[in-house]
Scaffold this active site. Structure first.
Site: not given
Ligand code: PBG
Length: 323
Positions: A196, A249
């Site tokens: 991520k 992601k």
């Molecule tokens: C929580 C989380 C996030 C997303 C999914 N889970 C946001 C982040 O890490 O700031 C992002 C999903 C999206 O942008 O659609 N940690």
């Protein structure tokens, strides 16, 4: 063999021929639709930066589940917006929390829909970080693990099928696996947000989930967008700790990472077509600058072609209608 013996255009002559030789086909079976669950009653609040996306109170989730069922979308990914936030994100672990209640409601309406639950602190903490914040502003990895595990266990107890930790703390997959097994949930899967990245594409999500960090950024826990070898190390660790599905992601700017992860590990691989990827297409389509439906289909196809088995997308319903 070269021209004129070889003519590449022969296999493009008509739709039937093109369908027959198509290498990658999107299927509704691959799609996961994210849902934002808010506190209170009778609420369906549009997310400004994500046309077509709403926050639902638990009682309003019903119609959405019926629609997803009719479209044969097999899975949802739940995010919670609690009424109260504190510095430990305790509202994320409550038995009657927004996500826990939503899981039970969804399972009542349609037991066949797979319920995946995002496990993280940022939606539940007043500071908006994904972990416990120390006096000096640093994020304490190891103290966070216990809270994540409690949250995961409470989701499992409510009936979640797949736990999806998105916090990027080290060691959390193993820690969560351990608690789930100890609590008798050895059949519940973990889909880890393994690679991520710290991404500006999450902007609209933070409006939807009301989870923007109140100071600093997430760069000490989420990955640097320039790195791919590190992504492979992250994935390797999560698999070793017990992840059943690994996720990359965002998706669109990280197709090379999806491909590398799939090729190297041959594990069930998910890709998250994130909020910003959705919003930019919607915005351009609203202006009439591009054909949103076709572009979305093309984007999701590229994610599958890169190697993703599972695609999480806010466009899942739009694409399912086309399929
Ligand atoms: C929580 C989380 C996030 C997303 C999914 N889970 C946001 C982040 O890490 O700031 C992002 C999903 C999206 O942008 O659609 N940690």
């Amino acid at each position: 063999m070269a021209f004129p013996t070889q003519r590449m255009r022969r296999l493009r002559v008509n739709p039937t021929m093109r369908n027959m030789v198509r290498e990658t086909s999107l299927s509704v079976n691959n799609l996961v639709y994210p849902l934002f669950i808010t506190y209170g009653k009778d609420k369906k609040i549009p997310v400004n930066s994500m046309p077509g996306v709403y926050q639902y109170s638990v009682d309003k989730v019903k119609e959405e589940i019926h629609e997803l069922g009719a479209l044969e979308i097999p899975a949802v990914l739940l995010f919670g917006i609690p009424e109260y936030k504190d510095n430990m994100g305790t509202s994320g672990c409550q038995e009657n929390g927004v996500v826990q209640e939503a899981i039970k409601t969804i399972k009542d309406i349609n037991p066949n829909i797979l319920v995946i639950t995002d496990v993280c602190l940022c939606e539940y903490t007043d500071h908006g970080h994904c972990g416990i914040v120390e006096q000096d502003g640093t994020i304490n990895n190891d103290k966070t693990l216990e809270l994540l595990a409690q949250q995961a266990a409470s989701h499992a107890k409510a009936g979640s099928d797949i736990i999806a930790p998105s916090d990027m703390m080290d060691g959390r997959v193993g820690y969560i696996r351990n608690i789930l097994d100890k609590d008798g949930y050895s059949d519940i899967s973990i889909m880890s947000y393994a690679a991520k990245y710290s991404s500006a594409f999450y902007g609209p999500f933070r409006e939807a989930a009301e989870s923007a960090p109140q100071f600093g950024d997430r760069k000490t826990y989420q990955m640097d967008s320039a790195n791919i070898k590190e992504a492979l190390r992250e994935v390797k660790l999560d698999i070793a700790e017990g992840a059943d599905i690994v996720m990359v992601k965002p998706a669109l700017s990280y197709l090379d990472v999806i491909k590398a992860v799939k090729d190297k590990f041959e594990y069930p691989t998910a890709a998250y077509n994130v909020s910003g990827e959705y919003s930019m297409i919607k915005a351009a389509a609203e202006k009439g600058w591009l054909d949103g439906e076709s572009v979305m289909y093309e984007v999701l196809t590229s994610i599958k072609r890169a190697g993703a088995d599972i695609i999480i997308s806010y466009a899942a319903k739009d694409v399912a209608k086309v399929l």
